[in-house]
Design an enzyme around this catalytic site. Structure first.
Site, PDB file in Angstrom:
ATOM      1  N   ASP A   1       1.108  -1.345   0.293  1.00 52.48           N
ATOM      2  CA  ASP A   1       0.363  -0.053   0.418  1.00 52.48           C
ATOM      3  C   ASP A   1       0.375   1.776  -0.212  1.00 52.48           C
ATOM      4  OD1 ASP A   1      -2.554  -1.652  -0.238  1.00 52.48           O
ATOM      5  OD2 ASP A   1      -2.928  -1.458   2.139  1.00 52.48           O
TER       6      ASP A   1
ATOM      7  N   GLU B   1      -2.842  -2.370  -8.607  1.00 47.39           N
ATOM      8  CA  GLU B   1      -2.036  -1.765  -9.057  1.00 47.39           C
ATOM      9  C   GLU B   1      -1.442  -1.382 -10.276  1.00 47.39           C
ATOM     10  OE1 GLU B   1      -0.366  -6.454  -9.963  1.00 47.39           O
ATOM     11  OE2 GLU B   1      -1.500  -5.170  -8.148  1.00 47.39           O
TER      12      GLU B   1
END
Length: 304
Positions: free
Chosen positions: A190, A216
């Site tokens: 993250d 992503e």
């Protein structure tokens, strides 16, 4: 810069400021009624020709900062200012009549009430727009999510269809991101995503836009840009991102790269198909060794 290009912090600050302005406006209205009914002293600022610049709402509206400049691009922002000025104009006329011991004309009062209602409606609508944008912001990275992506792309597609400008889009995917999650944990992953989102914004042009597509993956819109120019912009971004150190718990910084697939918006081609083309170009970039950008070509499929 449109409202959906504001970051999470700016949107929250704008929402808080509008709430403060709305509260102060209600306080102002209560004081005005106290003057007209009970004969209390008026606020001298309300008697000025530029009273609409002097109140809390006016100070914010005319501040010309980055947030109000972005909000000024949305429909209704100009009307908010117009109704606000009109309300203060009629307020000034009523206060002057009251000070001269004259009856306030009914038409003046009606015009004031009309402007007041319209102003409150515009404030509420703007606040709702900001709430909608806050809902559409990806809470992790702080960039807009997919909810705002397609409407924005369709706006540019309309310009392309009219021959007003070109537009290029890029699909971006972090390379070997699973390795980061597996080795250092999902919080570290993250952290890398947040860092990437921040550096993408810092390395793009002011009028470009980035959206979190999912996981992503990010989608970047490059307006007023040809395919070749877009490739040059993304090549520079690709190089810059590869040099960003990420402190994720290892003894030494970790460097993460990204791959990019580009496709231009074209007349008669739906934006969904352009996204698919960029996605196919992204697969080609991965196959070419990653950490690079590839422009979509007809040979990548038979949908040309």
């Amino acid at each position: 810069m449109a409202i959906d290009s504001l970051n999470l912090e700016d949107l929250r600050a704008a929402a808080a400021e509008i709430d403060r302005c709305a509260y102060n406006h209600e306080q102002w209205f209560d004081a005005l009624i106290g003057t007209l009914i009970c004969g209390l002293p008026p606020d001298k600022r309300d008697l000025c020709e530029d009273a609409h610049h002097r109140c809390r709402l006016g100070q914010w509206y005319f501040s010309g900062n980055e947030v109000t400049t972005a909000l000024s691009k949305r429909p209704g922002f100009r009307e908010l200012g117009m109704e606000h000025e009109r309300m203060h104009t009629h307020t000034r006329k009523m206060l002057r009549a009251f000070a001269d011991g004259e009856d306030i004309p009914h038409r003046e009062y009606q015009a004031f009430i009309s402007a007041l209602k319209n102003l409150r409606m515009e404030i509420a609508t703007l606040r709702q727009d900001i709430d909608d944008s806050l809902y559409a912001i990806d809470p992790l990275t702080g960039v807009p999510g997919r909810a705002h992506m397609l409407p924005r792309l369709r706006e540019y597609q309309a310009l392309v269809e009219r021959g007003v400008q070109t537009c290029c889009l890029a699909m971006m995917d972090l390379d070997d991101f699973k390795v980061i999650n597996d080795r250092f944990g999902h919080p570290a992953g993250d952290q890398v995503l947040v860092s990437f989102a921040r550096h993408i914004g810092q390395n793009l042009r002011p009028y470009d836009a980035v959206f979190r597509y999912g996981g992503e993956e990010f989608l970047i819109i490059l307006p007023d840009t040809t395919d070749s120019d877009g490739l040059a912009v993304i090549d520079r971004l690709c190089d810059a991102l590869a040099q960003v150190p990420h402190l994720v718990g290892a003894d030494d910084p970790v460097y993460v790269t990204a791959s990019f697939g580009l496709a231009g918006l074209q007349v008669g081609i739906p934006v969904e198909r352009s996204i698919d083309r960029a996605d196919k170009a992204l697969y080609a970039a991965k196959a070419a060794g990653k950490n690079c950008s590839v422009l979509w070509e007809n040979s990548m499929n038979n949908d040309a």
